[in-house]
Design an enzyme around this catalytic site. Structure first.
Site, PDB file in Angstrom:
ATOM      1  N   SER A  10      48.472   2.687   5.979  1.00 64.89           N
ATOM      2  CA  SER A  10      49.408   3.455   6.793  1.00 64.89           C
ATOM      3  C   SER A  10      49.203   4.942   6.565  1.00 64.89           C
ATOM      4  O   SER A  10      49.339   5.434   5.436  1.00 64.89           O
ATOM      5  CB  SER A  10      50.849   3.079   6.447  1.00 64.89           C
ATOM      6  OG  SER A  10      51.756   3.984   7.045  1.00 64.89           O
ATOM      7  N   HIS A  35      47.237   1.758  10.406  1.00 65.25           N
ATOM      8  CA  HIS A  35      48.632   1.656  10.841  1.00 65.25           C
ATOM      9  C   HIS A  35      49.191   3.055  11.078  1.00 65.25           C
ATOM     10  O   HIS A  35      49.113   3.920  10.199  1.00 65.25           O
ATOM     11  CB  HIS A  35      49.456   0.928   9.774  1.00 65.25           C
ATOM     12  CG  HIS A  35      50.848   0.605  10.202  1.00 65.25           C
ATOM     13  ND1 HIS A  35      51.163  -0.515  10.946  1.00 65.25           N
ATOM     14  CD2 HIS A  35      52.019   1.261  10.006  1.00 65.25           C
ATOM     15  CE1 HIS A  35      52.463  -0.546  11.162  1.00 65.25           C
ATOM     16  NE2 HIS A  35      53.001   0.526  10.621  1.00 65.25           N
ATOM     17  N   ASP A  37      52.553   5.124  12.147  1.00 66.86           N
ATOM     18  CA  ASP A  37      54.005   5.092  12.325  1.00 66.86           C
ATOM     19  C   ASP A  37      54.447   6.236  13.221  1.00 66.86           C
ATOM     20  O   ASP A  37      54.221   7.412  12.908  1.00 66.86           O
ATOM     21  CB  ASP A  37      54.714   5.215  10.971  1.00 66.86           C
ATOM     22  CG  ASP A  37      54.607   3.940  10.150  1.00 66.86           C
ATOM     23  OD1 ASP A  37      54.934   2.867  10.692  1.00 66.86           O
ATOM     24  OD2 ASP A  37      54.200   4.014   8.978  1.00 66.86           O
ATOM     25  N   MET A  39      57.715   7.967  14.822  1.00 66.74           N
ATOM     26  CA  MET A  39      59.176   8.046  14.648  1.00 66.74           C
ATOM     27  C   MET A  39      59.728   9.188  15.483  1.00 66.74           C
ATOM     28  O   MET A  39      59.121  10.262  15.539  1.00 66.74           O
ATOM     29  CB  MET A  39      59.513   8.270  13.170  1.00 66.74           C
ATOM     30  CG  MET A  39      58.871   7.277  12.222  1.00 66.74           C
ATOM     31  SD  MET A  39      59.306   7.652  10.504  1.00 66.74           S
ATOM     32  CE  MET A  39      58.180   6.539   9.640  1.00 66.74           C
ATOM     33  N   HIS A  68      52.997   1.601  15.455  1.00 66.82           N
ATOM     34  CA  HIS A  68      54.349   1.080  15.275  1.00 66.82           C
ATOM     35  C   HIS A  68      55.331   2.086  15.870  1.00 66.82           C
ATOM     36  O   HIS A  68      55.540   3.172  15.322  1.00 66.82           O
ATOM     37  CB  HIS A  68      54.599   0.881  13.769  1.00 66.82           C
ATOM     38  CG  HIS A  68      55.951   0.375  13.435  1.00 66.82           C
ATOM     39  ND1 HIS A  68      56.432   0.342  12.138  1.00 66.82           N
ATOM     40  CD2 HIS A  68      56.942  -0.131  14.197  1.00 66.82           C
ATOM     41  CE1 HIS A  68      57.648  -0.156  12.126  1.00 66.82           C
ATOM     42  NE2 HIS A  68      57.986  -0.441  13.377  1.00 66.82           N
ATOM     43  N   MET A  70      58.666   3.330  16.319  1.00 62.28           N
ATOM     44  CA  MET A  70      60.056   3.363  15.850  1.00 62.28           C
ATOM     45  C   MET A  70      60.787   4.412  16.669  1.00 62.28           C
ATOM     46  O   MET A  70      61.188   5.466  16.172  1.00 62.28           O
ATOM     47  CB  MET A  70      60.097   3.669  14.352  1.00 62.28           C
ATOM     48  CG  MET A  70      59.602   2.520  13.509  1.00 62.28           C
ATOM     49  SD  MET A  70      59.513   2.916  11.747  1.00 62.28           S
ATOM     50  CE  MET A  70      57.847   3.586  11.684  1.00 62.28           C
ATOM     51  N   MET A 139      59.721  -5.747   8.297  1.00 62.05           N
ATOM     52  CA  MET A 139      59.936  -4.572   7.459  1.00 62.05           C
ATOM     53  C   MET A 139      60.589  -4.997   6.148  1.00 62.05           C
ATOM     54  O   MET A 139      61.661  -5.616   6.159  1.00 62.05           O
ATOM     55  CB  MET A 139      60.812  -3.550   8.179  1.00 62.05           C
ATOM     56  CG  MET A 139      60.203  -2.958   9.438  1.00 62.05           C
ATOM     57  SD  MET A 139      58.649  -2.085   9.133  1.00 62.05           S
ATOM     58  CE  MET A 139      59.181  -0.815   7.966  1.00 62.05           C
ATOM     59  N   ASP A 177      55.398  -4.671   6.063  1.00 60.73           N
ATOM     60  CA  ASP A 177      55.303  -3.237   5.819  1.00 60.73           C
ATOM     61  C   ASP A 177      56.483  -2.801   4.965  1.00 60.73           C
ATOM     62  O   ASP A 177      57.634  -3.033   5.315  1.00 60.73           O
ATOM     63  CB  ASP A 177      55.311  -2.492   7.159  1.00 60.73           C
ATOM     64  CG  ASP A 177      55.169  -0.989   7.010  1.00 60.73           C
ATOM     65  OD1 ASP A 177      54.982  -0.501   5.875  1.00 60.73           O
ATOM     66  OD2 ASP A 177      55.243  -0.288   8.042  1.00 60.73           O
TER      67      ASP A 177
END
Length: 220
Positions: A10, A35, A37, A39, A68, A70, A139, A177
């Site tokens: 990540s 990965h 993330d 956000m 991912h 979010m 998660m 994760d």
């Protein structure tokens, strides 16, 4: 021989001033995916990156980009991230009023679709979409920040998701994760995970990225 376990470093824990170099190190060390993330500061209490950074990452690696989302109303951003080079887009059930439709939108754009379950999100959220998911992300910390401690009570959820996927005969990856390291990786794989997302255990490892990935491989 057991099922192959994928490792997806990540970049949340990588040096953002040198992301390209970090990803190249991970790829050279045998990572299976990267990965990413994303956000928005609303769905989770942090802000990270957008499509332009994903597009920049796409230029420096051939590995799948496991993005991912979010973010609230992810359907607004799916097309932009696909254009940027995402190979997998994972969304949260709570973030959209139309989960089934969003997963279909992702597939229609030619990439894989995943569903992420926060610690308090029941695995029953998968019931009506299990036949169209390519990845389920459990998660094992509350999302938003890297470096958090693993929540052991999530092991039973991992086992429950594995049962759901196996019962549906769905060859989707079961990703985990949050707090993944050489101590927790054997636990989550024993409960059915086959895709491990690790951030600080790889990019903040004092022994370096290659040794950290090798150590994870050695315990699973």
């Amino acid at each position: 021989m057991g099922k192959y376990i994928r490792i997806a470093p990540s970049i949340l824990s990588a040096d953002f001033a040198n992301l390209g170099a970090a990803i190249k190190m991970a790829e050279a060390a045998g990572a299976d995916a990267i990965h990413v993330d994303v956000m928005d500061g609303h769905f989770v209490p942090n802000m990270t990156i957008g499509p332009p950074v994903v597009a920049a990452l796409r230029k420096v690696t051939q590995l799948p980009l496991d993005v991912h989302l979010m973010v609230e109303t992810p359907e607004r951003y799916v097309e932009a991230f696909v254009r940027a080079g995402a190979d997998i887009l994972t969304v949260h059930p709570e973030a959209t009023a139309h989960l089934h439709q969003v997963l279909g939108q992702i597939h229609d754009l030619g990439v894989q679709a995943g569903v992420s379950l926060n610690p308090a999100t029941p695995e029953s959220e998968l019931r009506y979409v299990v036949d169209i998911v390519d990845l389920v992300l459990v998660m094992t910390v509350n999302p938003g920040f890297g470096g958090q401690d693993f929540l052991p009570e999530m092991l039973s959820k991992i086992a429950a998701v594995r049962s759901i996927l196996d019962t549906a005969d769905r060859a989707a990856w079961l990703s985990v994760d949050g707090g993944i390291n050489v101590k927790t990786a054997p636990l989550v794989t024993a409960y059915g995970a086959d895709h491990l997302v690790a951030g600080s255990a790889i990019f903040a490892a004092p022994e370096g990225v290659a040794a950290a990935i090798s150590a994870l491989r050695g315990v699973v």
